[in-house]
Design a protein around this motif. Structure first.
Motif, short mmCIF file in Angstrom:
data_model
loop_
_atom_site.label_atom_id
_atom_site.label_comp_id
_atom_site.label_asym_id
_atom_site.label_seq_id
_atom_site.Cartn_x
_atom_site.Cartn_y
_atom_site.Cartn_z
N TYR A 122 4.12 -3.11 5.98
CA TYR A 122 3.69 -3.34 4.60
C TYR A 122 4.89 -3.38 3.66
O TYR A 122 5.57 -2.37 3.48
CB TYR A 122 2.72 -2.26 4.14
N LEU A 126 -0.52 -7.01 -0.40
CA LEU A 126 -1.84 -6.56 0.03
C LEU A 126 -2.80 -7.74 0.02
O LEU A 126 -2.79 -8.54 -0.92
CB LEU A 126 -2.35 -5.47 -0.92
N TRP A 136 -5.02 0.08 -3.22
CA TRP A 136 -4.58 1.40 -2.77
C TRP A 136 -5.22 2.55 -3.55
O TRP A 136 -5.11 3.70 -3.14
CB TRP A 136 -3.07 1.50 -2.82
N CYS A 141 -8.59 2.20 1.77
CA CYS A 141 -7.48 1.29 2.05
C CYS A 141 -6.55 1.87 3.11
O CYS A 141 -5.95 1.13 3.90
CB CYS A 141 -6.71 1.00 0.76
N ALA A 142 -6.41 3.19 3.15
CA ALA A 142 -5.55 3.82 4.16
C ALA A 142 -6.07 3.54 5.56
O ALA A 142 -5.30 3.24 6.48
CB ALA A 142 -5.48 5.32 3.91
N ALA A 195 -3.03 5.86 -5.83
CA ALA A 195 -2.41 4.81 -5.04
C ALA A 195 -1.27 5.37 -4.19
O ALA A 195 -1.14 5.05 -3.00
CB ALA A 195 -1.90 3.70 -5.95
N ASN A 198 -2.71 7.49 -1.31
CA ASN A 198 -3.36 6.69 -0.28
C ASN A 198 -2.37 5.86 0.52
O ASN A 198 -2.58 5.60 1.71
CB ASN A 198 -4.44 5.81 -0.90
N LEU A 199 -1.28 5.46 -0.11
CA LEU A 199 -0.21 4.83 0.66
C LEU A 199 0.33 5.78 1.73
O LEU A 199 0.53 5.39 2.89
CB LEU A 199 0.92 4.38 -0.27
#
Length: 450
Positions: A122, A126, A136, A141-142, A195, A198-199
């Protein structure tokens, strides 16, 4: 003769780096879906000159020639990223075999040329379909990222031995969710910490997927820079400390020490969430190496108007600056590498990006003399070597970038490449810095002594 004067060990890895949206072009070819960057570039005023990555360096069609160019330059490794929306046009669900086949061909060509692939999962692009679902900021999303990662590991695991989960999550959050100058173009202190978290959850889940079904090693790449204080005033020192926590520690403390910096609660104020124990345990998932992208330092003064950290950089009289308005400060690379070792222990490290945008002249008779970039590489490589002499476990160095490319919100105005790319003809011209870097590789740094 070379061995006697070499500065770097025989197993030190020499490479160059790129990213998918910056060089590939053909973003919707062969069934690919649009990414958030494909859409962001179409927002009026988002990108200098209205540029897009629709053509970029046309690497999607010219990859074989580019691999041959890498081989001629003597590169031992190539760090590239995969466009998630080429693999899953909707970000999840149905796999696009033609998109996967492109990366299979690229990896095969690299391996046949004796160039080790370093695959980044990544690098900010996205799938737009997932951005529509919150990107995110959406906890799911994770898991979507881990599913995508698992498919690539299954399909390319026999050919790729070095994997990177995320590139510069700080930039993805600060640019995309705090200041809105990168895709998805949001400016929300309420969204940003979710965000970011979650990244990191996506990173950890991808590492777990790799342990279940991958081969080789997997790591994380962050961008770091020393934060100096503009004066001895208490408010300037506090501002620099906040800037340091926000940029340098926000994405490393959780994965390596198990907690977020306390300063983030001050920076985000009422928007700072409480994360549960299970999440924090997940973030500690062990990984194999850390990549560091280094370009500059910043000298900070207190500035209440400069959100979110209340600090703004101060330009230094007499210093040299690149076309990005970044100070050339090579000793900061040594300082950064040694700081990572002191704070986080003896982690295997790579310099995964280092380079400079300079005011290159146009090529003349197939030549382009970029002495300022040569000096940049020389001084920064010597700084990297100095850190190794202090015990830093540095395993390799990747120049940014292989090609002049699409430089995000700056469009094509800034040139970082070892290789000049003519926008109209796509002709590649290796610069003098490319030939210099080839000598560095061939002599394992002995040329740096001259």
């Amino acid at each position: 003769m070379t061995d006697r004067f070499s500065l770097f060990p025989p197993d030190f890895v020499w490479g160059a780096a790129t990213s998918a949206y910056q060089i590939e072009g053909s973003p919707l070819a062969d069934g690919a879906g649009p990414s958030n960057w494909h859409l962001f570039c179409r927002q009026p005023g988002a990108i200098d000159n209205g540029d897009t990555g629709d053509v970029a360096c046309d690497h999607y069609r010219r990859y074989a020639d580019d691999v041959r160019l890498m081989k001629r330059l003597g590169l031992q490794a190539y760090r590239f990223s995969v466009s998630w929306s080429r693999i899953f046009p909707e970000g999840r669900g149905k796999l696009n075999p033609k998109g996967l086949a492109f990366y299979q061909r690229l990896v095969e060509a690299l391996n046949e040329a004796g160039i080790e692939p370093y695959l980044t999962l990544y690098h900010w692009d996205l799938p737009a379909a997932l951005d529509d679902l919150g990107g995110w900021v959406n906890r799911d999303c994770a898991a979507w990222f881990a599913d995508y990662a698992h498919v690539l590991m299954r399909e390319l695991g026999g050919e790729v031995k070095h994997w990177i989960t995320l590139n510069e999550p700080w930039v993805a959050v600060d640019g995309g969710y705090v200041h809105g100058v990168h895709a998805p173009g949001h400016a929300s202190l309420a969204e940003a910490p979710h965000a970011a978290h979650n990244l990191l959850r996506g990173h950890a889940l991808a590492v777990q997927a790799f342990r279940a079904d991958g081969e080789g090693q997997i790591g994380l790449v962050v961008n770091l820079e020393p934060k100096y204080t503009a004066s001895d005033k208490a408010e300037d020192k506090a501002a620099a400390a906040r800037a340091h926590a926000y940029m340098n520690r926000q994405f490393l403390d959780p994965v390596l020490l198990g907690s977020y910096p306390e300063e983030l609660a001050e920076i985000y104020g009422s928007h700072w969430p409480r994360f549960d124990e299970a999440d924090m345990k997940l973030l500690r998932e062990p990984f194999d190496f850390l990549g560091i992208n280094y370009y500059t330092r910043s000298v900070n003064r207190a500035d209440p108007q400069a959100l979110p950290v209340g600090a703004s950089p101060v330009r230094q009289p007499g210093a040299t600056y690149t076309e990005m308005d970044w100070e050339v400060f090579p000793s900061g690379l040594q300082e950064t590498l040694e700081w990572v070792k002191r704070r986080y222990g003896d982690i295997p490290l790579y310099v995964t990006e280092n380079g400079a945008a300079m005011a290159d002249p146009p090529p003349e008779d197939g030549r382009l003399q970029d002495d300022d970039r040569i000096d940049y590489f020389r001084t920064h490589l010597l700084a990297a070597r100095a850190a190794m002499e202090e015990g830093v476990d540095l395993r390799g160095y990747f120049a940014w970038s292989l090609l002049d490319n699409f430089e995000w919100s700056c469009g094509y105005a800034k040139r970082f490449g070892l290789v000049h790319v003519d926008r109209a003809t796509q002709v590649r011209t290796p610069k003098a810095s490319a030939h210099f870097y080839s000598e560095v590789i061939a002599t394992r740094g002995a040329v740096l002594r001259s």
